[in-house]
Design an enzyme around this catalytic site. Structure first.
Site, PDB file in Angstrom:
ATOM      1  N   ASN A 267       0.810  -8.958  -0.833  1.00  0.00           N
ATOM      2  CA  ASN A 267      -0.338  -9.690  -0.311  1.00  0.00           C
ATOM      3  C   ASN A 267      -0.030 -11.178  -0.280  1.00  0.00           C
ATOM      4  O   ASN A 267       0.903 -11.653  -0.933  1.00  0.00           O
ATOM      5  CB  ASN A 267      -1.540  -9.491  -1.252  1.00  0.00           C
ATOM      6  CG  ASN A 267      -2.058  -8.081  -1.262  1.00  0.00           C
ATOM      7  OD1 ASN A 267      -1.427  -7.189  -1.809  1.00  0.00           O
ATOM      8  ND2 ASN A 267      -3.200  -7.874  -0.653  1.00  0.00           N
TER       9      ASN A 267
ATOM     10  N   CYS B  77       0.867  -1.176   0.000  1.00  0.00           N
ATOM     11  CA  CYS B  77       0.000   0.000   0.000  1.00  0.00           C
ATOM     12  C   CYS B  77       0.899   1.219   0.000  1.00  0.00           C
ATOM     13  O   CYS B  77       1.762   1.357   0.872  1.00  0.00           O
ATOM     14  CB  CYS B  77      -0.922   0.021   1.216  1.00  0.00           C
ATOM     15  SG  CYS B  77      -1.900   1.540   1.286  1.00  0.00           S
TER      16      CYS B  77
HETATM   17  P1  HMG Z   1      -8.505  15.084  -0.853  1.00  0.00           P
HETATM   18  O1  HMG Z   1      -7.277  15.776  -1.321  1.00  0.00           O
HETATM   19  O2  HMG Z   1      -8.961  15.301   0.551  1.00  0.00           O
HETATM   20  O3  HMG Z   1      -9.682  15.346  -1.888  1.00  0.00           O
HETATM   21  O4  HMG Z   1      -8.263  13.531  -1.089  1.00  0.00           O
HETATM   22  P2  HMG Z   1     -10.861  16.427  -1.860  1.00  0.00           P
HETATM   23  O5  HMG Z   1     -12.139  15.741  -1.555  1.00  0.00           O
HETATM   24  O6  HMG Z   1     -10.473  17.597  -0.992  1.00  0.00           O
HETATM   25  O7  HMG Z   1     -10.868  16.924  -3.385  1.00  0.00           O
HETATM   26  C1  HMG Z   1      -9.739  17.589  -3.936  1.00  0.00           C
HETATM   27  C2  HMG Z   1      -9.788  17.522  -5.439  1.00  0.00           C
HETATM   28  O8  HMG Z   1      -9.615  16.175  -5.866  1.00  0.00           O
HETATM   29  C3  HMG Z   1     -11.095  17.979  -6.074  1.00  0.00           C
HETATM   30  O9  HMG Z   1     -10.764  18.588  -7.314  1.00  0.00           O
HETATM   31  C4  HMG Z   1     -11.826  16.714  -6.361  1.00  0.00           C
HETATM   32  O10 HMG Z   1     -12.760  16.782  -7.424  1.00  0.00           O
HETATM   33  C5  HMG Z   1     -10.691  15.786  -6.721  1.00  0.00           C
HETATM   34  P3  HMG Z   1     -10.845  20.199  -7.493  1.00  0.00           P
HETATM   35  O11 HMG Z   1     -12.299  20.520  -7.203  1.00  0.00           O
HETATM   36  O12 HMG Z   1      -9.907  20.748  -6.478  1.00  0.00           O
HETATM   37  O13 HMG Z   1     -10.422  20.373  -8.918  1.00  0.00           O
HETATM   38  N1  HMG Z   1     -11.047  14.400  -6.424  1.00  0.00           N
HETATM   39  C6  HMG Z   1     -11.035  13.377  -7.287  1.00  0.00           C
HETATM   40  N2  HMG Z   1     -10.666  13.282  -8.574  1.00  0.00           N
HETATM   41  C7  HMG Z   1     -10.791  12.078  -9.169  1.00  0.00           C
HETATM   42  N3  HMG Z   1     -11.277  10.973  -8.529  1.00  0.00           N
HETATM   43  C8  HMG Z   1     -11.618  11.030  -7.247  1.00  0.00           C
HETATM   44  C9  HMG Z   1     -11.496  12.269  -6.584  1.00  0.00           C
HETATM   45  N4  HMG Z   1     -11.771  12.643  -5.318  1.00  0.00           N
HETATM   46  C10 HMG Z   1     -11.488  13.936  -5.229  1.00  0.00           C
HETATM   47  N5  HMG Z   1     -12.091   9.939  -6.637  1.00  0.00           N
HETATM   48  C11 HMG Z   1      -9.144  11.325  -1.525  1.00  0.00           C
HETATM   49  C12 HMG Z   1      -9.244  12.586  -0.673  1.00  0.00           C
HETATM   50  C13 HMG Z   1     -10.032  10.276  -0.885  1.00  0.00           C
HETATM   51  C14 HMG Z   1      -9.630  11.661  -2.928  1.00  0.00           C
HETATM   52  C15 HMG Z   1      -7.658  10.892  -1.573  1.00  0.00           C
HETATM   53  O14 HMG Z   1      -7.196  10.770  -0.259  1.00  0.00           O
HETATM   54  C16 HMG Z   1      -7.436   9.564  -2.282  1.00  0.00           C
HETATM   55  O15 HMG Z   1      -7.659   9.478  -3.486  1.00  0.00           O
HETATM   56  N6  HMG Z   1      -6.991   8.530  -1.554  1.00  0.00           N
HETATM   57  C17 HMG Z   1      -6.778   7.193  -2.122  1.00  0.00           C
HETATM   58  C18 HMG Z   1      -5.659   6.478  -1.446  1.00  0.00           C
HETATM   59  C19 HMG Z   1      -5.549   5.074  -1.982  1.00  0.00           C
HETATM   60  O16 HMG Z   1      -6.050   4.733  -3.046  1.00  0.00           O
HETATM   61  N7  HMG Z   1      -4.875   4.189  -1.209  1.00  0.00           N
HETATM   62  C20 HMG Z   1      -4.684   2.791  -1.590  1.00  0.00           C
HETATM   63  C21 HMG Z   1      -5.934   1.970  -1.456  1.00  0.00           C
HETATM   64  S1  HMG Z   1      -6.285   1.441   0.215  1.00  0.00           S
HETATM   65  C22 HMG Z   1      -5.358  -0.016   0.410  1.00  0.00           C
HETATM   66  O17 HMG Z   1      -4.531  -0.330  -0.417  1.00  0.00           O
HETATM   67  C23 HMG Z   1      -5.656  -0.928   1.574  1.00  0.00           C
HETATM   68  C24 HMG Z   1      -6.424  -2.191   1.161  1.00  0.00           C
HETATM   69  O18 HMG Z   1      -5.694  -2.978   0.241  1.00  0.00           O
HETATM   70  C25 HMG Z   1      -6.738  -3.052   2.419  1.00  0.00           C
HETATM   71  C26 HMG Z   1      -5.518  -3.298   3.302  1.00  0.00           C
HETATM   72  O19 HMG Z   1      -4.532  -3.908   2.857  1.00  0.00           O
HETATM   73  O20 HMG Z   1      -5.598  -2.823   4.433  1.00  0.00           O
HETATM   74  C27 HMG Z   1      -7.778  -1.825   0.512  1.00  0.00           C
HETATM   75 MG    MG Z   2      -4.104  -4.418   0.810  1.00  0.00          MG
END
Ligand code: HMG
Ligand code: MG
Length: 311
Positions: free
Chosen positions: A260, A251
Site C-alpha cells: 500500500n 492482497c
Molecule cells: P465460502 O467458502 O463461499 O464460504 O467463502 P461459505 O459461506 O460457503 O461457508 C463455508 C464455511 O465457512 C461454513 O462453515 C461457514 O460457517 C464458514 P461450515 O458450515 O461448512 O462448517 N465461514 C466462516 N467461518 C469463519 N468466519 C467467517 C466465515 N464465513 C464462512 N467469516 C468467504 C466465502 C467470504 C467466507 C471467503 O471467500 C472469505 O473469507 N474471503 C475473504 C478474502 C479476504 O479476506 N481477502 C482479503 C481482503 S480484501 C482486500 O485486501 C482488498 C482491500 O484491501 C481493498 C483493495 O486493496 O482493493 C480491502
Molecule cells: Mg488493499
C-alpha cells in the site's frame, strides 16, 4: 539529511486529512510468515501512540482463506481498550459479523469488487451475490449503530479483466452506498491508477450523486503512483486516505497487488503541505523500523529508509 520537510502549503487543499491506517490488516494479511499475535498487538499500540486514530485491526474472514489473520479472536481483546482509537475490522458475511460483534467491534468494513473475476476469487461469489451477502451484514450493523465502511476493489484496473470502465465502478459504488455504507473506500488494488483517472472517477461518482465526503481512497504503490494519486484526490476534496505503516501490504487474492501507500511517505507529503494529520512521523517511523526487524526485512517505504538512514 533532515527529519522533517519544510512546510510550504499549496492552494486548494484540505486543512486536515484523516489517515485510515491499514498496515495491521492489509499489510499483515499478506505476510508469508504468520506474525505472532503479541507482535500485532504491540504494532497497533505503537501506531496509536504515534497519533493514528483509525487503525484497521484485523479481519473476521474464513481462517482458511486468510490464515495470517486467523487469530482475530485472540488479538481483538488485547487492543480494544486503547483510548481514542477506532479499530475497524473486515467482515464479509453474517458469520464474520457475529464474530466481530461478540468481541464488541464498533466499526466494520465489508469489501466488494468492481469486477466479476476478483469478486469470485476474493469472495467466492459474483458481484450481485456479494451484495446479497452484504445486505443483512450492513442492516444488522446499522441497527446496532456500528459504523460501516464499504471497500470497493479494482476501481481502476483488474489483473484478469484489464482496465475497468468508470461507469462499472460507479454502479457497484452506488449499490454499496444504497445498502447503507457510511463511507466508501475506492481501492486501486493493483496500483495501476494515474492522477487523471482518479479525478475522472471521483467526478463521475459526484455526478451520480455520491458526495466527496463519503469517499476515501486506497492506493497500492505498484507503479509508484500512490502519492501522485493521493494528491489528485486531495485536490478533488477527498479527506480520508488509507495508508499502511512502512508500506506493508498487498492482497493474497489479487496477483500483482504489492504494498500500500506507505503511511510515512504520505505523512511526509502532508506535513510538507501543512496539512494536519495528528501523526508523529518520527514515532511512526520508529514503529515501522521495529516491525521490519520483527519481519526480518527492511521496510519498502522511502521515507522510513531515509529517516532511519537505512540506505
Ligand atoms: P465460502 O467458502 O463461499 O464460504 O467463502 P461459505 O459461506 O460457503 O461457508 C463455508 C464455511 O465457512 C461454513 O462453515 C461457514 O460457517 C464458514 P461450515 O458450515 O461448512 O462448517 N465461514 C466462516 N467461518 C469463519 N468466519 C467467517 C466465515 N464465513 C464462512 N467469516 C468467504 C466465502 C467470504 C467466507 C471467503 O471467500 C472469505 O473469507 N474471503 C475473504 C478474502 C479476504 O479476506 N481477502 C482479503 C481482503 S480484501 C482486500 O485486501 C482488498 C482491500 O484491501 C481493498 C483493495 O486493496 O482493493 C480491502
Ligand atoms: Mg488493499
Amino acid at each position: 539529511m533532515t527529519d522533517l520537510p519544510m512546510v510550504v502549503p499549496a492552494q486548494e487543499l484540505p486543512p486536515r486529512v484523516r489517515i485510515h491506517e491499514v498496515g495491521a490488516r492489509d499489510g499483515l494479511q499478506n505476510e508469508k510468515a504468520t506474525v505472532p499475535t503479541e507482535v500485532k498487538a504491540e504494532f497497533i499500540r505503537r501506531l496509536a501512540a504515534a497519533g493514528l486514530t483509525t487503525i484497521e485491526a484485523t479481519s473476521f474472514v474464513h481462517p482458511k482463506w486468510v490464515p495470517q489473520l486467523a487469530d482475530a479472536e485472540a488479538l481483538f481483546p488485547q487492543i480494544s481498550g486503547i483510548e481514542g482509537v477506532d479499530l475497524p475490522v473486515l467482515v464479509p458475511n453474517e458469520r464474520g459479523l457475529d464474530r466481530a460483534l461478540e468481541l464488541g467491534a464498533r466499526r466494520i468494513a465489508v469489501f466488494g469488487s468492481a469486477t466479476e473475476t476478483f469478486s469470485q476469487k476474493n469472495l467466492n461469489r459474483s458481484v450481485a451475490e456479494s451484495l446479497t451477502m452484504f445486505e443483512p451484514v450492513i442492516a444488522r450493523a446499522k441497527a446496532g449503530k456500528v459504523h460501516v465502511r464499504g471497500y470497493l476493489s479494482m476501481c481502476f484496473g483488474d489483473p484478469w479483466e484489464g482496465a475497468v470502465p468508470v461507469h462499472q465502478v460507479v454502479g457497484v459504488a452506488k449499490a454499496l452506498l444504497d445498502l447503507g455504507c457510511d463511507e466508501l473506500s475506492l481501492g486501486d488494488t493493483i496500483g495501476v491508477a494515474t492522477p487523471g483517472h482518479v479525478q475522472a472517477l471521483l467526478a463521475a461518482l459526484n455526478e451520480a450523486g455520491v458526495p466527496t465526503d463519503a469517499l476515501g481512497v486506497h492506493f497500492h504503490d505498484t507503479y509508484g503512483q500512490a502519492l501522485s494519486n493521493t494528491l489528485a484526490a486531495l485536490q478533488h476534496g477527498v479527506t480520508t486516505v488509507d495508508a499502511s505503516a512502512g508500506g506493508l501490504g498487498g492482497c493474497p487474492y489479487a496477483k500483482s497487488a504489492t504494498g500500500n501507500l506507505a503511511t510515512e511517505d504520505l505523512v511526509w507529503m502532508l506535513d510538507g503541505l501543512g496539512i494536519e494529520t495528528g501523526v508523529d512521523l518520527a514515532e511512526l517511523t520508529a514503529t515501522s523500523v521495529w516491525l521490519a526487524e520483527q519481519l526480518g526485512r527492511p521496510s519498502p517505504s522511502r521515507t522510513v529508509r531515509a529517516l532511519s538512514h537505512q540506505e
